[in-house]
Design a protein around this motif. Structure first.
Motif, PDB file in Angstrom:
ATOM      1  N   THR A   1       7.439  -0.238  55.516  1.00 37.00           N
ATOM      2  CA  THR A   1       7.359  -1.701  55.586  1.00 37.00           C
ATOM      3  C   THR A   1       8.739  -2.294  55.846  1.00 37.00           C
ATOM      4  O   THR A   1       9.742  -1.581  55.844  1.00 37.00           O
ATOM      5  CB  THR A   1       6.841  -2.294  54.262  1.00 37.00           C
ATOM      6  OG1 THR A   1       7.832  -2.108  53.241  1.00 37.00           O
ATOM      7  CG2 THR A   1       5.524  -1.671  53.839  1.00 37.00           C
TER       8      THR A   1
ATOM      9  N   LEU B   1       6.425  -5.933  53.444  1.00 39.32           N
ATOM     10  CA  LEU B   1       5.357  -6.461  54.291  1.00 39.32           C
ATOM     11  C   LEU B   1       5.231  -5.695  55.598  1.00 39.32           C
ATOM     12  O   LEU B   1       6.198  -5.147  56.112  1.00 39.32           O
ATOM     13  CB  LEU B   1       5.626  -7.931  54.631  1.00 39.32           C
ATOM     14  CG  LEU B   1       5.732  -8.902  53.461  1.00 39.32           C
ATOM     15  CD1 LEU B   1       6.174 -10.271  53.956  1.00 39.32           C
ATOM     16  CD2 LEU B   1       4.417  -8.979  52.718  1.00 39.32           C
TER      17      LEU B   1
ATOM     18  N   PRO C   1       3.246  -6.244  59.637  1.00 41.73           N
ATOM     19  CA  PRO C   1       2.721  -7.328  60.464  1.00 41.73           C
ATOM     20  C   PRO C   1       1.317  -7.719  59.991  1.00 41.73           C
ATOM     21  O   PRO C   1       0.517  -6.878  59.576  1.00 41.73           O
ATOM     22  CB  PRO C   1       2.687  -6.726  61.866  1.00 41.73           C
ATOM     23  CG  PRO C   1       3.729  -5.658  61.836  1.00 41.73           C
ATOM     24  CD  PRO C   1       3.684  -5.100  60.441  1.00 41.73           C
ATOM     25  N   GLU C   2       1.024  -8.995  60.058  1.00 39.35           N
ATOM     26  CA  GLU C   2      -0.244  -9.521  59.554  1.00 39.35           C
ATOM     27  C   GLU C   2      -1.461  -8.792  60.128  1.00 39.35           C
ATOM     28  O   GLU C   2      -2.437  -8.534  59.420  1.00 39.35           O
ATOM     29  CB  GLU C   2      -0.346 -11.018  59.844  1.00 39.35           C
ATOM     30  CG  GLU C   2      -1.500 -11.670  59.146  1.00 39.35           C
ATOM     31  CD  GLU C   2      -1.477 -13.182  59.274  1.00 39.35           C
ATOM     32  OE1 GLU C   2      -2.565 -13.768  59.140  1.00 39.35           O
ATOM     33  OE2 GLU C   2      -0.416 -13.765  59.507  1.00 39.35           O
TER      34      GLU C   2
ATOM     35  N   ARG D   1      -2.205  -5.646  58.000  1.00 41.23           N
ATOM     36  CA  ARG D   1      -2.265  -5.715  56.538  1.00 41.23           C
ATOM     37  C   ARG D   1      -3.604  -5.286  55.950  1.00 41.23           C
ATOM     38  O   ARG D   1      -3.631  -4.538  54.977  1.00 41.23           O
ATOM     39  CB  ARG D   1      -1.902  -7.115  56.060  1.00 41.23           C
ATOM     40  CG  ARG D   1      -0.433  -7.386  56.217  1.00 41.23           C
ATOM     41  CD  ARG D   1      -0.031  -8.729  55.668  1.00 41.23           C
ATOM     42  NE  ARG D   1       1.326  -9.014  56.125  1.00 41.23           N
ATOM     43  CZ  ARG D   1       1.847 -10.213  56.178  1.00 41.23           C
ATOM     44  NH1 ARG D   1       1.149 -11.256  55.776  1.00 41.23           N
ATOM     45  NH2 ARG D   1       3.071 -10.381  56.615  1.00 41.23           N
TER      46      ARG D   1
ATOM     47  N   GLU E   1       0.979 -10.368  49.461  1.00 44.13           N
ATOM     48  CA  GLU E   1       0.541  -9.864  50.760  1.00 44.13           C
ATOM     49  C   GLU E   1       1.149  -8.520  51.130  1.00 44.13           C
ATOM     50  O   GLU E   1       0.945  -8.034  52.232  1.00 44.13           O
ATOM     51  CB  GLU E   1       0.886 -10.879  51.850  1.00 44.13           C
ATOM     52  CG  GLU E   1       0.151 -12.190  51.697  1.00 44.13           C
ATOM     53  CD  GLU E   1       0.525 -13.166  52.799  1.00 44.13           C
ATOM     54  OE1 GLU E   1       1.605 -13.019  53.407  1.00 44.13           O
ATOM     55  OE2 GLU E   1      -0.280 -14.069  53.051  1.00 44.13           O
ATOM     56  N   GLY E   2       1.908  -7.924  50.206  1.00 44.20           N
ATOM     57  CA  GLY E   2       2.582  -6.677  50.551  1.00 44.20           C
ATOM     58  C   GLY E   2       2.654  -5.708  49.396  1.00 44.20           C
ATOM     59  O   GLY E   2       1.898  -5.783  48.434  1.00 44.20           O
TER      60      GLY E   2
END
Length: 100
Positions: free
Chosen positions: A59, A64, A66-67, A70, A87-88
């Protein structure tokens, strides 16, 4: 970077990525430091894809991906018991630094 040097670098990155234990995560920068390149170059190599390598275990410095990746990564994190946060990944608990 020419083909041969890029292939060698890709192989080096693949070896380090393969060493990241399940449930742990390394950052692009940590891998870059081991193989002697930049974090963005590691990201580019990972983006090129390689069947079977655990891309979700690498990551950015904030934990994180990339969206677009995810949801798929979170399936892997859950299966491996990787500590997450928001989110990560929770890098304090899941961070792994490759041996130099």
């Amino acid at each position: 970077m020419r083909g041969g040097a890029r292939d060698e670098l890709s192989e080096s990155v693949a070896e380090v990525v393969a060493d990241v234990p399940p449930g742990r995560v390394a950052t692009y920068g940590a891998i870059a430091a081991v193989v002697g390149t930049g974090a963005r170059q590691v990201g580019r190599i990972l983006a090129d894809g390689r069947p079977g390598w655990p891309w979700w275990r690498v990551t950015n410095a904030r934990g994180l991906l990339p969206e677009a990746l995810r949801a798929q990564a979170f399936e892997q994190y859950e299966a491996e018991g990787t500590p997450t946060r928001g989110e990560g990944v929770d890098l304090r608990r899941a961070g792994w630094v490759p041996p130099f």
